[in-house]
Enzyme design. Structure first.
Site, mmCIF file in Angstrom:
data_model
loop_
_atom_site.group_PDB
_atom_site.id
_atom_site.type_symbol
_atom_site.label_atom_id
_atom_site.label_comp_id
_atom_site.label_asym_id
_atom_site.label_seq_id
_atom_site.Cartn_x
_atom_site.Cartn_y
_atom_site.Cartn_z
ATOM 1 N N LYS A 1 11.720 -7.244 21.338
ATOM 2 C CA LYS A 1 11.977 -6.738 22.682
ATOM 3 C C LYS A 1 13.238 -7.380 23.259
ATOM 4 C CE LYS A 1 8.169 -5.999 24.904
ATOM 5 N NZ LYS A 1 6.910 -6.471 25.456
ATOM 6 N N ARG B 1 7.192 -10.927 29.945
ATOM 7 C CA ARG B 1 6.563 -10.209 28.833
ATOM 8 C C ARG B 1 6.800 -10.930 27.513
ATOM 9 N NH1 ARG B 1 8.123 -4.046 29.201
ATOM 10 N NH2 ARG B 1 10.233 -4.801 29.521
ATOM 11 N N GLY C 1 -2.358 -7.733 20.849
ATOM 12 C CA GLY C 1 -3.242 -8.888 20.676
ATOM 13 C C GLY C 1 -2.713 -10.083 21.402
ATOM 14 N N MET D 1 -0.500 -11.944 24.614
ATOM 15 C CA MET D 1 -0.399 -11.697 26.039
ATOM 16 C C MET D 1 0.641 -10.611 26.271
ATOM 17 S SD MET D 1 0.848 -13.889 29.178
ATOM 18 C CE MET D 1 2.209 -12.808 29.497
ATOM 19 N N ARG E 1 12.520 0.603 21.415
ATOM 20 C CA ARG E 1 12.141 0.125 20.077
ATOM 21 C C ARG E 1 12.034 1.337 19.171
ATOM 22 N NH1 ARG E 1 5.960 -1.659 21.524
ATOM 23 N NH2 ARG E 1 5.453 0.212 22.663
ATOM 24 N N HIS F 1 -9.606 11.525 -17.973
ATOM 25 C CA HIS F 1 -9.498 12.979 -17.945
ATOM 26 C C HIS F 1 -9.476 13.508 -16.506
ATOM 27 C CE1 HIS F 1 -11.198 17.099 -18.168
ATOM 28 N NE2 HIS F 1 -10.363 17.181 -19.184
ATOM 29 N N SER G 1 9.638 10.176 -27.273
ATOM 30 C CA SER G 1 9.069 10.152 -25.920
ATOM 31 C C SER G 1 7.934 9.130 -25.911
ATOM 32 C CB SER G 1 8.552 11.538 -25.536
ATOM 33 O OG SER G 1 7.950 11.475 -24.267
ATOM 34 N N CYS H 1 6.584 9.773 -21.051
ATOM 35 C CA CYS H 1 5.710 10.772 -20.434
ATOM 36 C C CYS H 1 4.347 10.199 -20.077
ATOM 37 C CB CYS H 1 5.580 12.003 -21.319
ATOM 38 S SG CYS H 1 4.951 11.651 -22.949
ATOM 39 N N TYR I 1 15.034 10.482 -19.451
ATOM 40 C CA TYR I 1 14.170 11.149 -18.475
ATOM 41 C C TYR I 1 12.778 10.540 -18.480
ATOM 42 C CZ TYR I 1 12.007 13.627 -22.411
ATOM 43 O OH TYR I 1 11.341 13.913 -23.570
HETATM 44 C C1 PEP Z 1 0.386 8.855 -23.439
HETATM 45 O O1 PEP Z 1 -0.342 8.376 -24.302
HETATM 46 O O2 PEP Z 1 1.016 8.163 -22.645
HETATM 47 C C2 PEP Z 1 0.511 10.308 -23.299
HETATM 48 C C3 PEP Z 1 1.393 10.816 -22.457
HETATM 49 O O3 PEP Z 1 -0.309 11.091 -24.000
HETATM 50 P P1 PEP Z 1 -1.854 11.340 -23.658
HETATM 51 O O4 PEP Z 1 -2.088 10.820 -22.278
HETATM 52 O O5 PEP Z 1 -2.040 12.793 -23.746
HETATM 53 O O6 PEP Z 1 -2.542 10.570 -24.689
#
Ligand code: PEP
Ligand code: MG
Length: 870
Positions: free
Chosen positions: A22, A92, A101, A103, A336, A454, A763, A830, A850
């Site tokens: 403040k 203040r 909380g 004063m 603020r 899953h 990957s 991935c 990627y």
């Molecule tokens: C992994 O194992 O990271 C993967 C992308 O494959 P999955 O999850 O299908 O086993």
């Protein structure tokens, strides 16, 4: 000499540590030449010194405060205790972070039995003067002396009652005089002392009260809950009073420089005519919307608007401003950064950028994940959540919020949905057979499984909110019931699920009002300009792919083909395949499957609109597709035209003790090359046909999972190549394609240089790589991981945040090996952990091309990647 006091004209907004939020902002506004009542700040250092030295105001501090008061007097022409022109101040608190909380505020300090008369005659308004005095007695009594506010309010209520009045503003000067004397009596009765008449004594006591309030229980709790250090202390702001309760040309209010719930430009807030500070928030009278001020007092409204715009540009942020108008003159009492909803946060940032208030880099760096997430998913209204207590919690597996009736099987869920109900699927864990049940549900809750289970992966892929691994939940699917300690969930029990916090509530919770949809496209264009690492989608159904593309994916990084077999008739075909007794039988099923798979792939390519598409050949942990008990064996036998015994025997034969390390990926490819050949042909034929039919051409990336060894990969690649080449030749076609592998087994990392001699790309599957590197089951580990997190052994769940030291080191090794053989080797990740904001810095270090993640995680990942560049 220590410097304990700063005039507003001496500080700046950078000094929040010393002057509190403040104080720093009051100083900054003074510097900007805004109409801020003059004043000064006693520093947080003075507070800490006071607290660490026996709760005594030192002479040195008192001298500096008195010097500042003299400077205030010189500027205002008013003096403390003066019988003609008394100086009145507000006191203040203000720490570095705004902190309920502590004063809060004492207004009108400096009034006493004499100065009140001076105020009355100067203002020619006795009623006003005594109203001010009683407010001082009340606030001082409450916040400095610790008397209960209701004791004071009770007197006003009683007086109104006796006189048959309803509102405070109906009370006369004489009424207030009476209240003043009753209040003074309260001091005597409850505190055995008089209200201090000396303004300097009032001031010192108020300063001590502010300092002391740093350590009161409420403030301590607030700090603990919000992770604020106890070592900061609070500053005290002492400022000349201006009066909003001076009559009909005075008033007070609070405004936001933009709408804090939707983000629209323009002032948003409210005000009261003839009122002082706390009246606006106290709800005694109903304030008017700020737009009415434009009619009541157009000049002051326009000035306020211009000041708010100025402050916004100066702070590069939406402001929450307190103002007072005293006899038509506008004063700013506080500014603020304004609290806002997630939707407003994004809209405001984008508008700031477009209006030239912030740069592109600032925009990128300021967007927060939680705001983005909230913009992408529906959420419970914050106000509604405040009063609710969850009865169950688990891992926040898939964000968003939803309410629905509990059902315990996919079939019951599907039937309920058909009846028009909204459904929450409650399971111990889910399996491929539940896919339709998941698809019709608003939310999925499981008692077992982790972030890569899953249920988590499928729900996330579909954008359905989900809480998994709720350890206290006991699901009795047979009995259509679940329990959590003493609570029971029956079929039809209404549950509200918050997939962003991992909490589950009984009953319905209202959803947050959806404002504008944030211009995500604009953000994607900006993020793409910043980040080097691209983001693809883990998606296989046209729906998921379209979502992925809409959420900014530059391609598909992982299409899990086994997920294409979850739907009922497909599941049956797949079971026929794995339960086939002979090659001939298998080939017959494969022929059927090739037709449907080709169709699948055509849809995929079309949905991806020609963007790079990596299709992974089958990687089914076989047990997920086998009948699970005698009853299911019977059903499958009937559907497949086999005997119960045949199905049972085969199922028993295929059953594995440790299926996640069993007949998966390449093991399947080596044993049944015809399955992978079928898939490869379907991929190639679909690519050729789409290239012929559409305006874009497809160069598929075929990905082989679960590679252990270069020889194994080469062996299967050769079988696939043969099938592809034959197919292309037979159809007199040519096509560019790549065949690469997933790296998800530690050994593959060590021999990556050998594998790279045969693979066109890598990957990383960090789900499996983490499972195998740490020796922790990806499905069963939550209990262990939770313990490790609680004990402080793990900082994060390695299935959510990449384990840099272990899994990361393996990845580095694999990348080095791979790129040594092929410097151009394209490398992606991935697994789920890649998209976590805490993994992203490390990814930049790795030098990958990627990452690929569930569609709904894409914006968050792109945001974090872009942020890392500014
Ligand atoms: C992994 O194992 O990271 C993967 C992308 O494959 P999955 O999850 O299908 O086993
Ligand atoms: Mg895997």
């Amino acid at each position: 000499m220590n410097r304990w006091v700063y005039l507003f004209s001496e500080g700046s907004k950078e000094q929040k540590d010393l002057l509190g939020g403040k104080g720093a902002n009051l100083a900054e506004m003074t510097k900007l030449g805004l109409p801020v009542p003059t004043g000064f700040t006693v520093t947080t250092e003075a507070c800490l010194y006071y607290l660490n030295h026996g709760d005594q105001l030192t002479d040195e501090l008192k001298t500096q405060v008195m010097t500042a008061i003299e400077q205030l007097s010189a500027k205002t022409g008013k003096k403390f205790g003066d019988l003609k022109n008394p100086l009145l101040v507000s006191v203040r608190s203000g720490s570095k972070f705004s902190m309920p909380g502590m004063m809060d505020t004492v207004l009108n300090l400096g009034l006493n039995d004499q100065t009140v008369a001076a105020l009355a005659s100067n203002s020619q308004n006795e009623r006003f003067a005594y109203d001010c005095y009683r407010r001082l007695l009340q606030m001082f009594g409450n916040v400095v002396m610790g008397l209960d506010n209701s004791t004071f309010e009770g007197r006003i209520t009683a007086l109104k009652k006796v006189n048959g009045l309803s509102f405070d503003n109906e009370l006369t000067a004489d009424h207030w005089k009476q209240i003043v004397s009753e209040y003074k009596e309260l001091y005597r009765k409850n505190l055995q002392r008089e209200f201090p008449q000396d303004p300097i004594e009032q001031l010192y006591l108020a300063i001590e009260a502010v300092f002391g309030s740093w350590n009161n229980a409420r403030a301590k709790t607030y700090r603990r809950l919000h992770g604020i250090s106890d070592d900061l202390g609070t500053a005290v702001n002492i400022q000349e009073m201006v009066f909003g309760n001076f009559g009909e040309t005075s008033g007070t209010g609070v405004v936001f420089s933009r709408n804090p719930s939707l983000g629209d430009p323009g002032l948003f807030g409210e005000y009261l005519i003839n009122a002082q500070g706390e009246d606006v928030v106290a709800g005694v009278r109903t304030p008017k919307p700020i737009q009415v001020l434009a009619e009541d007092m157009p000049e002051q409204f326009n000035q306020l608007k211009a000041i708010c715009e100025n402050l916004e540009t100066h702070y590069q942020d939406m402001q929450d401003v307190e103002f007072t108008i005293e006899r038509e003159k506008l004063f700013i009492l506080q500014t603020r950064s304004g609290k806002r909803t997630s939707k407003a946060a994004l809209t405001i940032l984008l508008d700031f950028f477009k209006e030239g208030i912030i740069s592109e880099d600032t925009l990128v760096s300021r967007i927060e994940g939680k705001d983005l997430e909230a913009a992408l998913h529906p959420n419970f209204a914050e106000t509604a959540l405040k009063n609710r207590v969850s009865f169950l919690s688990g891992l926040a597996a898939s964000p968003g919020a939803a309410t629905g009736a509990a059902y315990f099987s996919a079939d019951a869920a599907t039937e309920a949905k058909a009846r028009g109900e909204r459904v929450v699927l409650v399971r111990e864990e889910t399996s491929p057979e539940d896919i339709e049940g998941i698809a019709v549900s608003e939310a999925v809750i499981t008692s077992r499984g982790g972030m890569t289970s899953h249920a988590a992966v499928v729900a996330r892929g579909m954008g359905i909110c989900s809480v998994v691994g709720c350890e206290r939940l006991i699901v009795m699917e047979e009995e259509n019931q679940a329990t959590v300690a003493d609570e029971t969930i029956e079929e039809g029990t209404i549950l509200s699920v918050d997939g962003s916090s991992g909490k589950v509530y009984f009953g319905e919770i209202p959803m947050e009002e959806v404002g504008h949809t944030v211009a995500l496209d604009e953000l994607h264009t900006i993020w793409d300009r910043h980040a080097d690492i691209k983001v693809r989608a883990n998606a296989e159904t046209p729906n998921d792919i379209e979502t992925g593309m809409a959420l900014g994916a530059v391609g598909i990084g992982l299409a899990r083909t086994e997920h294409m077999f979850f739907e009922k008739t497909r599941l049956l075909q797949f079971r026929r395949l794995i339960l086939a007794d002979s090659l001939a039988e298998r080939l017959a099923v494969l022929k059927e499957l090739k037709t449907v798979q080709k169709q699948d792939f055509k849809y995929m390519y079309e949905a991806a609109g020609g963007k790079p598409t990596t299709i992974r050949l089958l990687d089914p942990p076989l047990h997920e597709f086998l009948p699970r008990n005698a009853e299911e064996c019977r059903e499958v036998a009937k559907e497949l035209g086999k005997t119960f015994n045949e199905v049972k025997r085969k199922t028993d034969n295929l059953a594995e003790v440790n299926p996640m390390l069993g007949f998966r990926g390449l093991r399947l490819g080596v044993a049944y090359p015809e399955i992978y050949q079928m898939q490869a042909e379907a991929i190639i034929e679909a690519a050729c046909e789409v290239t012929e039919e559409q305006e874009f051409s497809i160069q598929p990336e075929i990905m082989i999972p679960f590679t252990i060894d270069a020889g194994e990969f080469a062996h299967v690649r050769q079988a696939i190549e043969e099938a592809i080449q034959n197919n292309l030749r037979d159809n007199q076609r040519t096509l560019d394609y790549q065949i690469g592998t997933m790296i998800e087994i530690p050994r593959a990392c060590f021999v990556a240089d050998q594998i790279a001699q045969h693979a066109d790309f890598f990957s990383f599957g960090t789900n499996d790589l983490t499972q195998m590197a740490l020796g922790l089951s990806r499905d069963d580990s939550p209990r262990i991981v939770t313990q490790y997190l609680e004990a402080g052994i793990f900082e994060d769940d390695p299935f959510q945040v990449l384990d840099k030291a272990g899994v990361g080191a393996l990845m580095k090794l694999a990348i080095e090996g791979g790129r040594k053989v092929n410097p151009q080797l394209k490398i992606g990740i991935c697994g789920e952990a890649a998209a976590h904001p805490k993994s992203i810095d490390f990814l930049n270090e790795l030098g990958i091309d990627y990452i690929s993640c569930s569609p709904f995680r894409i914006p968050q990942a792109k945001m974090t990647l872009a942020k890392a560049t500014v």
